[in-house]
Write a protein that holds these residues in place. Structure first.
Motif, mmCIF file in Angstrom:
data_model
loop_
_atom_site.group_PDB
_atom_site.id
_atom_site.type_symbol
_atom_site.label_atom_id
_atom_site.label_comp_id
_atom_site.label_asym_id
_atom_site.label_seq_id
_atom_site.Cartn_x
_atom_site.Cartn_y
_atom_site.Cartn_z
ATOM 1 N N SER A 190 0.822 -1.213 0.000
ATOM 2 C CA SER A 190 0.000 0.000 0.000
ATOM 3 C C SER A 190 0.855 1.261 0.000
ATOM 4 C CB SER A 190 -0.953 0.004 1.195
ATOM 5 O OG SER A 190 -0.237 -0.112 2.411
ATOM 6 N N GLU A 191 1.970 1.245 0.750
ATOM 7 C CA GLU A 191 2.831 2.431 0.792
ATOM 8 C C GLU A 191 3.534 2.664 -0.548
ATOM 9 O OE1 GLU A 191 5.143 -0.872 3.086
ATOM 10 O OE2 GLU A 191 3.063 -0.203 2.814
ATOM 11 N N GLN A 192 3.810 1.580 -1.288
ATOM 12 C CA GLN A 192 4.406 1.735 -2.615
ATOM 13 C C GLN A 192 3.414 2.360 -3.590
ATOM 14 O OE1 GLN A 192 5.500 -2.470 -3.084
ATOM 15 N NE2 GLN A 192 7.650 -1.845 -3.240
ATOM 16 N N GLU A 212 -5.506 2.532 -4.948
ATOM 17 C CA GLU A 212 -5.303 3.051 -3.595
ATOM 18 C C GLU A 212 -6.632 3.097 -2.839
ATOM 19 O OE1 GLU A 212 -2.581 6.669 -2.004
ATOM 20 O OE2 GLU A 212 -4.302 7.281 -3.217
ATOM 21 N N SER A 266 -3.152 -4.391 2.881
ATOM 22 C CA SER A 266 -1.777 -3.887 2.994
ATOM 23 C C SER A 266 -0.942 -4.201 1.756
ATOM 24 C CB SER A 266 -1.096 -4.477 4.230
ATOM 25 O OG SER A 266 -1.010 -5.892 4.124
#
Length: 314
Positions: A236-238, A277, A286
């Motif tokens: 998710s952060e990528q 997203e 995640s």
């Protein structure tokens, strides 16, 4: 037995050729051909597939027809999706193309498209544990939750990368903060239609051009191939990081920076990132597993299974 599967998507039109061997109950990919004629361009405005888009589509299908004949395909399966579902001239175009190429074109209902995409992504593993599939298309996004024996939930949303661009980003080279926020709110509103709880440990698959292109960008793949992208992980952060980065670039800058891997979707990537997203936030996911398979594979499996030609290895 050699089969061809054409996925008539709203942005991409893809040809897959596979060989089925009944003696070994095996299906092997021979070749894949990707194009982006973007047949849903301006569709939300004009309510019909435009003459320009039809011309681009015809150029693609003429080449596909040549490849199919050269490959001596015994069966051609053509699956039309959201653009054909909503366009007022879809039936007329369908009849014209069927007569010209002697193909049968199936205009899939949204939930039918969702199931066939799911089938394509989970075979040949055909796992018995539940999986969530997210298929982000040009005009719609399909969501499926279930396993090889039972589908608990499937839904097709009128939310796609081309339609999102038409609504919020069509007049902008460099996207404004306001247009991004409006698009995010629109996505959240669409996702509110899905009232289902997904267990935290569910395996999540993401198919189609958005996740495969994001994977290629994140993993610094210069020359795209399915083998380098399939089964890669997007955290998710990528996704959020790439989304923020792309928002600060024009389509030309995206194309210059990433080259051929973004060709045909450089102006759609921000919208695709926002949709992915949004799904990951909505379902509290995640990470997703990127699959290069999906509808075109599922259409072949579906045909073989329905005709009692293929036995699923459970």
């Amino acid at each position: 037995m050699i089969l061809a599967s054409i996925d008539l998507g709203s942005n991409s039109v893809i040809l897959l050729i596979m060989e089925y061997n009944p003696s070994t109950n095996s299906i092997i990919k021979i070749s894949d051909f990707y194009t982006t004629p973007r047949i849903s361009e301006s569709l939300t405005i004009n309510d019909g597939i435009s003459e320009l888009a039809i011309g681009r589509l015809e150029n693609v299908l003429m080449e596909f027809n040549r490849i199919i004949k050269d490959s001596r395909c015994e069966q051609v399966i053509v699956s039309a999706t959201n653009a054909f579902r909503i366009a007022k001239n879809a039936i007329k175009l369908k009849k014209f193309l069927e007569a010209k190429y002697n193909w049968k074109i199936s205009i899939l209902k949204g939930e039918e498209e969702a199931w066939i995409s799911f089938l394509g992504a989970i075979i040949p593993e055909y796992r018995t544990d539940n999986s969530l599939l997210i298929d982000i298309g040009g005009g719609s996004t399909e969501v499926v939750f279930g396993n090889s024996k039972n589908i608990d939930f499937r839904r097709s949303l009128q939310l796609g990368v081309v339609s999102l661009k038409e609504l919020f980003f069509s007049n902008h080279e460099l996207l404004s903060t306001n247009s991004i926020e409006l698009a995010r709110k629109y996505i959240v509103n669409k996702l509110s239609e899905i009232q289902v709880t997904i267990p935290a440990d569910t395996r999540t698959l993401a198919v189609a051009g958005t996740p495969t292109t994001l994977s290629a960008i994140i993993n610094d793949v210069k020359n795209y191939s399915n083998e380098l992208v399939n089964n890669t992980i997007l955290k998710s952060e990528q996704v959020g990081g790439v989304c923020t980065q792309l928002q600060q670039m024009t389509p030309k800058e995206i194309r210059t920076s990433y080259g051929k891997i973004v060709e045909g979707r450089e102006d759609l990537l921000v919208g695709g990132c926002l949709i992915l997203e949004g799904f990951m936030n909505h379902f509290k996911i995640s990470k997703v597993i990127v699959s290069t398979r999906g509808l075109r594979y599922g259409a072949i499996y579906d045909y073989l299974i329905k005709n009692n030609l293929y036995a699923i290895n459970k």
